[in-house]
Design a protein around this motif. Structure first.
Motif, PDB file in Angstrom:
ATOM      1  N   ASN A   1      34.239  45.455  38.782  1.00  0.00           N
ATOM      2  CA  ASN A   1      32.872  44.977  38.760  1.00  0.00           C
ATOM      3  C   ASN A   1      32.789  43.464  38.996  1.00  0.00           C
ATOM      4  O   ASN A   1      31.789  42.960  39.495  1.00  0.00           O
ATOM      5  CB  ASN A   1      32.232  45.311  37.415  1.00  0.00           C
ATOM      6  CG  ASN A   1      30.744  45.376  37.533  1.00  0.00           C
ATOM      7  OD1 ASN A   1      30.233  46.056  38.409  1.00  0.00           O
ATOM      8  ND2 ASN A   1      30.049  44.619  36.685  1.00  0.00           N
ATOM      9  N   TYR A   2      33.842  42.756  38.634  1.00  0.00           N
ATOM     10  CA  TYR A   2      33.863  41.313  38.909  1.00  0.00           C
ATOM     11  C   TYR A   2      33.689  41.059  40.396  1.00  0.00           C
ATOM     12  O   TYR A   2      33.068  40.075  40.792  1.00  0.00           O
ATOM     13  CB  TYR A   2      35.185  40.679  38.452  1.00  0.00           C
ATOM     14  CG  TYR A   2      35.368  40.618  36.957  1.00  0.00           C
ATOM     15  CD1 TYR A   2      34.313  40.829  36.085  1.00  0.00           C
ATOM     16  CD2 TYR A   2      36.613  40.341  36.397  1.00  0.00           C
ATOM     17  CE1 TYR A   2      34.483  40.773  34.714  1.00  0.00           C
ATOM     18  CE2 TYR A   2      36.799  40.272  35.025  1.00  0.00           C
ATOM     19  CZ  TYR A   2      35.730  40.494  34.189  1.00  0.00           C
ATOM     20  OH  TYR A   2      35.887  40.436  32.838  1.00  0.00           O
ATOM     21  N   PHE A   3      34.260  41.943  41.228  1.00  0.00           N
ATOM     22  CA  PHE A   3      34.144  41.722  42.662  1.00  0.00           C
ATOM     23  C   PHE A   3      32.691  41.820  43.105  1.00  0.00           C
ATOM     24  O   PHE A   3      32.244  41.065  43.967  1.00  0.00           O
ATOM     25  CB  PHE A   3      35.005  42.737  43.429  1.00  0.00           C
ATOM     26  CG  PHE A   3      36.466  42.451  43.357  1.00  0.00           C
ATOM     27  CD1 PHE A   3      37.020  41.442  44.122  1.00  0.00           C
ATOM     28  CD2 PHE A   3      37.292  43.155  42.512  1.00  0.00           C
ATOM     29  CE1 PHE A   3      38.371  41.150  44.056  1.00  0.00           C
ATOM     30  CE2 PHE A   3      38.650  42.871  42.438  1.00  0.00           C
ATOM     31  CZ  PHE A   3      39.184  41.874  43.202  1.00  0.00           C
ATOM     32  N   THR A   4      31.948  42.753  42.493  1.00  0.00           N
ATOM     33  CA  THR A   4      30.521  42.858  42.819  1.00  0.00           C
ATOM     34  C   THR A   4      29.819  41.550  42.477  1.00  0.00           C
ATOM     35  O   THR A   4      29.010  41.036  43.264  1.00  0.00           O
ATOM     36  CB  THR A   4      29.885  44.007  42.009  1.00  0.00           C
ATOM     37  OG1 THR A   4      30.814  45.084  41.949  1.00  0.00           O
ATOM     38  CG2 THR A   4      28.613  44.477  42.637  1.00  0.00           C
ATOM     39  N   VAL A   5      30.139  41.018  41.293  1.00  0.00           N
ATOM     40  CA  VAL A   5      29.527  39.752  40.880  1.00  0.00           C
ATOM     41  C   VAL A   5      29.918  38.633  41.842  1.00  0.00           C
ATOM     42  O   VAL A   5      29.077  37.845  42.277  1.00  0.00           O
ATOM     43  CB  VAL A   5      29.957  39.403  39.437  1.00  0.00           C
ATOM     44  CG1 VAL A   5      29.496  38.003  39.068  1.00  0.00           C
ATOM     45  CG2 VAL A   5      29.421  40.424  38.462  1.00  0.00           C
TER      46      VAL A   5
ATOM     47  N   ILE B   1      40.091  53.545  51.025  1.00  0.00           N
ATOM     48  CA  ILE B   1      38.841  53.084  51.614  1.00  0.00           C
ATOM     49  C   ILE B   1      39.137  51.811  52.381  1.00  0.00           C
ATOM     50  O   ILE B   1      39.804  50.914  51.873  1.00  0.00           O
ATOM     51  CB  ILE B   1      37.791  52.809  50.518  1.00  0.00           C
ATOM     52  CG1 ILE B   1      37.395  54.114  49.838  1.00  0.00           C
ATOM     53  CG2 ILE B   1      36.569  52.101  51.088  1.00  0.00           C
ATOM     54  CD1 ILE B   1      36.435  53.929  48.702  1.00  0.00           C
ATOM     55  N   HIS B   2      38.649  51.760  53.624  1.00  0.00           N
ATOM     56  CA  HIS B   2      38.918  50.589  54.448  1.00  0.00           C
ATOM     57  C   HIS B   2      38.016  49.425  54.030  1.00  0.00           C
ATOM     58  O   HIS B   2      36.800  49.558  54.008  1.00  0.00           O
ATOM     59  CB  HIS B   2      38.694  50.942  55.912  1.00  0.00           C
ATOM     60  CG  HIS B   2      38.893  49.780  56.834  1.00  0.00           C
ATOM     61  ND1 HIS B   2      40.062  49.059  56.878  1.00  0.00           N
ATOM     62  CD2 HIS B   2      38.061  49.193  57.721  1.00  0.00           C
ATOM     63  CE1 HIS B   2      39.950  48.084  57.753  1.00  0.00           C
ATOM     64  NE2 HIS B   2      38.745  48.136  58.286  1.00  0.00           N
ATOM     65  N   ILE B   3      38.616  48.289  53.703  1.00  0.00           N
ATOM     66  CA  ILE B   3      37.855  47.067  53.421  1.00  0.00           C
ATOM     67  C   ILE B   3      38.193  46.061  54.494  1.00  0.00           C
ATOM     68  O   ILE B   3      39.367  45.727  54.669  1.00  0.00           O
ATOM     69  CB  ILE B   3      38.203  46.489  52.042  1.00  0.00           C
ATOM     70  CG1 ILE B   3      37.838  47.477  50.950  1.00  0.00           C
ATOM     71  CG2 ILE B   3      37.487  45.162  51.817  1.00  0.00           C
ATOM     72  CD1 ILE B   3      38.251  47.021  49.576  1.00  0.00           C
TER      73      ILE B   3
ATOM     74  N   GLN C   1      34.751  32.239  58.987  1.00  0.00           N
ATOM     75  CA  GLN C   1      35.399  33.121  58.025  1.00  0.00           C
ATOM     76  C   GLN C   1      34.425  33.465  56.894  1.00  0.00           C
ATOM     77  O   GLN C   1      33.794  32.589  56.318  1.00  0.00           O
ATOM     78  CB  GLN C   1      36.610  32.362  57.453  1.00  0.00           C
ATOM     79  CG  GLN C   1      37.513  33.117  56.538  1.00  0.00           C
ATOM     80  CD  GLN C   1      38.351  34.126  57.270  1.00  0.00           C
ATOM     81  OE1 GLN C   1      38.524  34.041  58.472  1.00  0.00           O
ATOM     82  NE2 GLN C   1      38.866  35.107  56.560  1.00  0.00           N
ATOM     83  N   LYS C   2      34.279  34.761  56.583  1.00  0.00           N
ATOM     84  CA  LYS C   2      33.433  35.133  55.447  1.00  0.00           C
ATOM     85  C   LYS C   2      34.155  34.715  54.163  1.00  0.00           C
ATOM     86  O   LYS C   2      35.382  34.776  54.056  1.00  0.00           O
ATOM     87  CB  LYS C   2      33.213  36.656  55.402  1.00  0.00           C
ATOM     88  CG  LYS C   2      32.331  37.194  56.499  1.00  0.00           C
ATOM     89  CD  LYS C   2      30.904  36.713  56.383  1.00  0.00           C
ATOM     90  CE  LYS C   2      30.130  37.509  55.328  1.00  0.00           C
ATOM     91  NZ  LYS C   2      28.728  37.079  55.284  1.00  0.00           N
ATOM     92  N   LEU C   3      33.369  34.300  53.192  1.00  0.00           N
ATOM     93  CA  LEU C   3      33.969  33.893  51.921  1.00  0.00           C
ATOM     94  C   LEU C   3      34.694  35.050  51.253  1.00  0.00           C
ATOM     95  O   LEU C   3      35.722  34.883  50.622  1.00  0.00           O
ATOM     96  CB  LEU C   3      32.868  33.393  50.965  1.00  0.00           C
ATOM     97  CG  LEU C   3      32.443  31.957  51.136  1.00  0.00           C
ATOM     98  CD1 LEU C   3      31.362  31.623  50.149  1.00  0.00           C
ATOM     99  CD2 LEU C   3      33.637  31.042  50.914  1.00  0.00           C
ATOM    100  N   LEU C   4      34.150  36.236  51.436  1.00  0.00           N
ATOM    101  CA  LEU C   4      34.629  37.351  50.637  1.00  0.00           C
ATOM    102  C   LEU C   4      34.396  38.626  51.421  1.00  0.00           C
ATOM    103  O   LEU C   4      33.388  38.770  52.086  1.00  0.00           O
ATOM    104  CB  LEU C   4      33.783  37.404  49.355  1.00  0.00           C
ATOM    105  CG  LEU C   4      34.429  37.970  48.126  1.00  0.00           C
ATOM    106  CD1 LEU C   4      35.601  37.109  47.711  1.00  0.00           C
ATOM    107  CD2 LEU C   4      33.410  38.035  47.024  1.00  0.00           C
ATOM    108  N   LYS C   5      35.339  39.538  51.353  1.00  0.00           N
ATOM    109  CA  LYS C   5      35.119  40.833  51.992  1.00  0.00           C
ATOM    110  C   LYS C   5      34.455  41.784  51.010  1.00  0.00           C
ATOM    111  O   LYS C   5      34.625  41.667  49.809  1.00  0.00           O
ATOM    112  CB  LYS C   5      36.443  41.372  52.489  1.00  0.00           C
ATOM    113  CG  LYS C   5      36.934  40.570  53.681  1.00  0.00           C
ATOM    114  CD  LYS C   5      38.274  41.018  54.165  1.00  0.00           C
ATOM    115  CE  LYS C   5      38.667  40.177  55.388  1.00  0.00           C
ATOM    116  NZ  LYS C   5      40.070  40.396  55.743  1.00  0.00           N
ATOM    117  N   LYS C   6      33.723  42.725  51.577  1.00  0.00           N
ATOM    118  CA  LYS C   6      32.945  43.654  50.745  1.00  0.00           C
ATOM    119  C   LYS C   6      33.887  44.604  50.016  1.00  0.00           C
ATOM    120  O   LYS C   6      34.350  45.591  50.561  1.00  0.00           O
ATOM    121  CB  LYS C   6      31.988  44.473  51.616  1.00  0.00           C
ATOM    122  CG  LYS C   6      30.771  43.731  52.070  1.00  0.00           C
ATOM    123  CD  LYS C   6      29.528  44.190  51.307  1.00  0.00           C
ATOM    124  CE  LYS C   6      28.306  43.342  51.637  1.00  0.00           C
ATOM    125  NZ  LYS C   6      27.934  42.445  50.574  1.00  0.00           N
TER     126      LYS C   6
END
Lengths: 355, 355, 355, 355, 355
Positions: free
Chosen positions: A184-188, B20-22, B2-7
C-alpha cells in the motif's frame, strides 16, 4: 494535517504497563473478528465478546483475530491474559505514537507497523498503527479502528484459498498482512509522485507562493513517511534473518521479498526528498529572476524618462535670457534631440538584452 | 522524461508470485534467442517456442537464453517451471521497478541490473531492466524488449571465439554481460559530462533561466543514475567474494574488475553531483550580481538627474521676485553649475566602481 | 582545466584484458630505465628494448624498472609475459582513469596512484597516473610519460646510498616511491592554501564575480584532489596491516608514516572544502550587503529630491491667483523651507545609519 | 591569524627520519628541565646539556624530562639515541603539523597532542604541538618553545605532593599532562562561547558586515579546533582500553575521565558550529529584511510624490486655453486634491504595514 | 536563556577527584531524604545529617537516598566514603555540565541524566543534572537542588504500593526514575511541537522578523535537547543488554521499553529539526516574495507617472514657437492622450499579473 506529535503527556507518572489510549478517538466501538483455517477448513465470524476468541488459542487450525479499535483497556487486558501478552506490549498497542518495531518475547513476536493512506481531500497522509502478535498458531492484529483497512485482499485469498496461504502457517499470514501494508505504501508513493510532478510543471510555467506551500506540505509528508518506513527496514530484516523459531525457513524467503520492497520504498522517499530540495532551489532562483526582470523594467523606464524630463524642465526655466527659447526651430530641435536620446537608449538596452 | 515511479499499484492485493507486468508496454512481441557453445562448438538460433529452449537445460554446452520482452506471463511461467525458477524471482523479472540486487537461490543466482542509455533527443536517460539467471551451465537473460541492447559485442566474441569466452563457463558469460552493462555506463557518463561542461561554459558567459532548467534536469538524471548504480556495488561485491559455488575462483578476479569499474562510476556520479551543486551556487550568485548591476544603473541615473531636475524646476518657478532670472549670465551659470554637479557625480561613481 | 572524464567509451565491447590506451596522448615515445642495487652494488641504465629488462627478473639485486609512457601495448605485453602480470592489471595500467587501488595477485602487488602537480599557469591540477608492480625483488613503475616526475630524490638517494634505502628490499623502494608521491601532495596543498588565503583577503577588501570564479575553480580542484586521495587511505592502510608477505615487518612501520601523512592530506582537503564553503557564504552576503548600500543611496537621493522637486513644481504652476508668487520674500522663504526639509532628512538618514 | 598550512614542502625528497623543523621559528633557544620523584623524593632542575638527562633513564624514580623548543635536531637525536626513540617519531616531533595521534612502539608510547590557547588580541587560536614519550619510568615531553605552558599546576602538585601524583607511575604523569591540556580546551571554549553569545546579541540589535566577519573567523577557529580535537578521541580511547602494558589498570579509569571530557569538548564544538550556522541564516535574512524596509521607504516616497509632481506639472503647462488656471479657487482646489491623494496613500500604506 | 557553556575553567589545574561545584548556585541548602521499602515495609523521612543515611547501606530493604543540592562537597565526600563511590564519580556529580553517561564501577553503576523542563516564561529549556548511583540494594540520586522534580509519581507509587515497584529491587527503582525523566521529555516535546505549529501558522499568514527569532530560539532549544538525548541512547542500550549483574533479567525488559521511548524522542527531535529547516526556507522565500511585490508597486507607479510627467513638462517649456500651445483643443487633447497612455499601461500590468 498530520499532528506533529500525539499527546503522550497523560501517561506521565503512570507505572509501566498502564493501559492508556494515546491517539485520536474514533466513534466506532471496538469490534473483534476471527478467521480460522487449515487446508480445507475455513471459519469466519464476528466475535461478540473476547471470551469467544479464547477457544482458538489451542486449536489445530491457524487463527487470525483482528481487533478493530484499541480504546478499550478491558478487551486488551483479557486478550493479554489469555494469550500471555506482556503488559508492556499491551501498553504499546494502545499508544499509537510507536515507531515500527519488533520485540521478541520468546513465545510470540510483537510487531508494530504503520498503515498509511493518502487523503486526497486535505492533502495529507493518514496513518494508522497496526500491531501484530504472532504466536505458534495464531496472529492477533490490532487496528486503531478507522474505517477500512488494506487487508481485504488477504481475507479474500483466505476465503477462496487462492495461492498457498491456506496451506501455510501463522508466520505466512503475518507475512501476507505485512506485505499488504508495504504494498500500500507504493499506492501512496504514486499519489505523492503525481503531486510532485504536477508541482514540477507549475514551477516551469508559473511559480507562485502557493506552489511553495504545496512543496512545504509534501516535504512534511515525506518527513512523516520516512519516519514510518526507515525503522521498518530493521524490523523486516530481523524477520528475514529467521532469528525466531516462529518464522519458518520457507517463509523467510517471502520476508526477503518484503525487505526488497521496503528498500524500494525508502529509496523512492529519498529520491522524492532530493527532487523536492532541487525544486526549492528552482523556485527560489525563479523568484530572484523575476525580481531581476521587474527591476529591469523600472530601470529602463527611469533611464529613458529621467533625462527627457530634465530636458523639458530645462526649457521650462524662466530666465530672461535663454536664446534657444527665441529660436524658431528651438522646439522641433529639442523634440528631435530627445527622440535621438530615447532611441539610443532603447538600442543600448536591446543590446544588453534587457528588452 | 523519466517517470518518477512506475505504476505498481495494480499489484496491490495479489498473492506473492503473481506475474503482472509493471513497466512501459512495448509493441514488440516477446522473442527468444539461444546461443549454445563449448570450445569449438557454437550454435545460435531464434527459438520459436519456449519448449525449444528446454533441451538446453541438461546439455554439456553452455547455453545463453535471451528473452526479449517480459509482458507474457505464460512464457515466463514455462521457463520458470523448466529451469526451476522461484515464482518470486519470476515476479521480480516482470516488475521493472526493481532496484539492482542479487538473490542466491542455491541452485541458481538471480541478478537484476539496469541497462542505461542516453537519449539525446529529449535529454533524459532511458532505463531498461535486465534480469539474469545464472545456473550451472546456463544463463537466462530477460530484457524489457526495447529496440537494441548492449550485448552485441559479447555475441560477436562468442561467434568469433575472440578472447577466452568460449573456453569458460556460464559464470564468465554472466561476467561478460554485466561488464557490457557497466561499460555502457561510462558512455552515458561521458555524455552527461559533456552536458555539464557545456552548461559550465554557459554559466560563465551568459546564464539564463534555461541554464537553470538544464541543470535541474541533469540533477534529476543524476538522482536516477545514482539509484541504479549504488546498489550495484553490493551486488558485484557479493559476486566477487565468491560466496556462491556457481562463481569460479578464476572468474572472481574478473568480478573484481567490474567492481572497480562500478566504484569508478559511483565516484563519477558523486563528482557530477558536487559539480552541479557548485554550479547552482554560481548561477544564484550571478543572478544576484546582475541584479546589483541593474540597480547600479538605476541609481546612477537617478542620482545624476534628480538633482538636475530639481535645479531646472527651481528656475521654472513663477515667483515675481527671483533676482537670478533677471541676470544676463543666469542661464549659462546654471548650465555650468549643473555640468559640474553631474561631472562630480560621475567621478564619484567611477571611484566607487559603479561605472 | 582538468577534464571531467576521460574517454573510456572506446573500450566498450572489448574483451577484458584488451590493452587500449585511455588518456591524453603524449608526444614522447615510451622509454624504459632500470636501476639495480644491493648494498654496495649499483647499476643505472636506459634500456633500449624490453628484453634487456628481463635479465633483472631473477637477479640477486633489487631492480626498479621505470616505464615512461604507456601508449605502447606491445611493450606492456612483453613485460607482462616476462614478469607474469595479469592482463587485467596491464589493462588498468593503460587506462589512466583508474582510482587509486591495490590488488593482491599473490606473487606481486599491483598499486595504482595519482601523481599530482599544481599547474600555476592555468590554475588547475595536473594529474598523472603511476602504477607500481611490487614483486619479491623488483619494482616496475609505469608513468603516463609527461615531462618530469617526483622520483628524483629517490634516485638520488639510491645513487648516493643516503639513508637506509640501499640496505632494504623492494618493499622499501615501493615505500620510498609512494612517500615521494604523498609528500608532493603537501606541495600542491600549500599552493592551494595560498590561493585560498589570497582569495580570502580579496573577499574582505573587494569581492568581484572573478573572485567567485576563482573559488569555483578551487572547489573543482578540491573535488578532484579528494577523489585521488580518499581511496589512497585504504590502499596504504592495507599495506600497513602487512597482509601481504611481500611487505616486511620493518617496512610496515614506514607505511604507517605514509598513512599518517595521507590522513593529514585528507584532513587538509576537508578543511579547505569547509573554508571554501564558508567563503561562498561570505561572498553571497557581501553581494547582498552591497545591494543594500546601493539601494540606500538611491533611496536617500529619491527621498530628498522628490519632495523638493514637488515644491519647485508647485510654484511653477501657472494659476492666475497664487498669492505666494506675489510675495516679496516668497522665493527666499521657499529656498529656506526646502533647505530645512533636506537638512531634516539628512539628519534622519544619519540616525538610521544610511549615510 | 592561524595559517592554513605549515610549510611542509622543505621536507619533500628527504629520506624518512630526516630531522627538519616545520613550524614557526621561536627566538628562545631550546631548554631542558627535569623533574624526578618517587614518594618522598623530589628533584627539579634545569639541564645544561642533554647528557645530564641520560642518568635518569635507568633510575628508580619517575622522571619527567621537558624539552622546550624543538628546532635543534642535535638535541633530539641525542635524546633519541639514549632513550631508543625511533627516527620516525623524532621526525614527527619536529614537524609541528601533525594531527593528534598515538603510536605504540612496544617499549614506549609516542603521543602527539595540541595545546591550544585563546589569543584575545587578534582573535585567533594559538596552537602548540606537544609530543609525549611514555616509557616504563620516564616521560619526555616536547613543546614548540613558546612562552608558557599549561603544565604549571602539574608541576605544583608534584612539588607539594598534592593528590596521589607522587605515589603513581609514569603513566599517571602522562595522564596528568594530558588532563591539563584537555582541561585547557574548556577555557578556550568558554572564551569562544562568550564571543558567540556577544555576536548573537549584536545580530538581534544591529547586524553589520563586521558581525559577519567575526562569525567567519569564529567558524575558522572552530574548523581548526575540531581538527585538533576529533583525533584526540581515538588517541585517548586507545589509552583507556589499556592495550599497552605501560598503562596500569588503575590509571585507565582516569583515562576514561579524560575521554569523557574529550567527548564533551567535541560535543561543544559541534554545538558551536550548529549555532554559527543558525546565526548565519539569521544574518542573511536580516539583511534581506533590511533591504525590504529600505525598498518600502523608497516606494512610499515615490508613490506619494510622483502623482503629486505630475499634478503640479500639469498646471505648469503653458497652453493658452486652460480654464482651471483662470479659476479663482483653482490653486487652493489643487492643493486640497493633492493633500487628499497624499493622505489616502498614507492610509493605504499604513494598512499594508509599510509605515 | 540556556547558557552555551558552564564555567568549567575554575577546575583547571586541580588534581582529579577535586570536588568543585560547576553550575548555577541555588539558594536552597542541600537536603537529604530517604525512602526505604521492602514488600509491606515502608519508611520515608528527611535525614538531618549524612550519618543518618549510612544505616541504610547494609539493611535488607531497598533504600532510595535523594540528595537535593550538590554544592556541599562535605556531604558528598561523606556519602562517597560510606558507599564507596569513586572520587571521579563524585567530581562528576558536582560538575553539572556532564553529558548523559553510564560508568560501571563493578560494585555500583554511576548514571548521569538530564532532567528537562519547559520554561514557558522566557521560552527556554531548563535543564537539571540528575546523577544516579545504583548499588545492590540502594539507589542514591543527586539533583541540582532546583524547586521540584519529576519523581513525585514514583514516590506516590512507592507510598501506595501501586504497580509492582515495592516487590522489585533497586534496579527497578532506577528504571522507574529514568522512566520518569524520559517520560517528561515527551511533555517538553509536546510544548515545543505546539510552538512549532503556531509559528508554522504565522509563517503562512504574516511572517515577521520576530517569527525568525522565535524559530532561531526553537532551533537553539533543539540543539540542547539533542545534546541531552542522543547519548542517552547508548546509556540505556548498555543497561538493556544486561551487561551488569546489578540489572536483573526481568528489569532488562523494562529498560527496552525506555530504550524505545528514547528512540522516539530522538526521532521527534530530528523531525522537529527538519521542520524548522523547512520553515526557514519558507520564511526566506516569503521575504523575497514580499520584496518582489514591493518592487512591483514601485515599478507600476514609476512606469505610469514618469511618461506622464514628461508630457506635462514638455508643454511647460517656454519656447516661443510651440504651435500646440496655441491650439484651442491642445489641453484636452493632451489630457486624453495621457489618459490613454496610463490606461494602456494598467492593462499591460494587469496582463503581467503585477496588479
Amino acid at each position: 494535517m498530520q499532528k506533529l506529535l500525539k499527546k503522550r503527556s497523560k501517561k506521565v507518572g503512570q507505572p509501566p504497563g498502564t493501559l492508556i489510549h494515546i491517539g485520536e478517538e474514533t466513534a466506532k466501538d471496538a469490534s473483534i473478528s476471527v478467521i480460522a483455517y487449515r487446508d480445507e477448513q475455513f471459519l469466519e465470524k464476528e466475535a461478540a465478546s473476547v471470551e469467544e476468541c479464547l477457544t482458538f488459542k489451542n486449536s489445530e487450525s491457524v487463527s487470525w483475530i483482528n481487533v478493530e479499535g484499541i480504546n478499550r483497556p478491558d478487551i486488551l487486558e483479557k486478550l493479554g491474559q489469555c494469550f500471555g501478552i506482556h503488559p508492556l506490549a499491551l501498553e504499546d498497542i494502545m499508544a499509537t505514537d510507536q515507531r515500527p518495531k519488533i520485540d521478541d518475547f520468546g513465545d510470540y513476536l510483537f510487531i508494530v507497523l504503520k498503515m498509511i493512506r493518502y487523503n486526497g481531500n486535505n492533502g495529507g497522509l493518514d496513518m494508522e498503527q497496526v500491531s501484530l502478535v504472532l504466536g505458534r498458531n495464531f496472529v492477533i492484529s490490532f487496528q486503531e479502528g478507522r474505517e477500512g483497512d488494506v487487508f481485504d485482499p488477504v481475507r479474500e485469498r483466505l476465503r477462496t484459498a487462492k495461492g498457498r496461504i491456506r496451506k501455510m502457517g501463522a508466520d505466512y499470514l503475518v507475512y501476507a498482512l505485512m506485505d499488504s501494508i508495504v504494498d500500500n505504501y507504493f499506492t501512496v508513493l504514486e499519489k505523492l509522485g503525481e503531486a510532485i510532478e504536477s508541482i514540477e510543471e507549475k514551477l516551469v510555467i508559473d511559480p507562485t507562493p502557493d506552489t511553495l506551500h504545496l512543496m512545504h506540505e509534501l516535504k512534511r509528508d515525506m518527513i512523516f513517511l520516512r519516519k514510518s518506513v526507515w525503522p521498518l527496514r530493521e524490523v523486516i530484516s530481523s524477520l528475514e534473518r529467521g532469528e525466531s523459531p516462529l518464522i519458518d525457513k520457507s517463509t523467510a524467503i517471502y520476508m526477503r521479498d518484503i525487505y526488497d520492497h521496503t528498500i524500494q520504498v525508502i529509496d523512492t522517499v529519498e529520491t522524492f526528498r532530493d527532487m523536492l530540495a532541487g525544486m526549492l532551489d528552482i523556485y527560489l532562483s525563479s523568484v530572484s529572476n523575476r525580481l531581476n526582470s521587474v527591476m529591469k523594467v523600472l530601470t529602463v523606464i527611469a533611464t529613458i524618462f529621467m533625462p527627457l524630463s530634465f530636458f523639458v524642465g530645462l526649457y521650462g526655466m524662466n530666465f530672461k535670457y535663454m536664446p534657444e527659447l527665441e529660436w524658431h526651430w528651438g522646439y522641433p530641435t529639442v523634440l528631435v534631440v530627445m527622440a535621438v536620446i530615447a532611441g539610443w537608449m532603447l538600442v543600448l538596452f536591446k543590446r544588453k538584452r534587457w528588452l
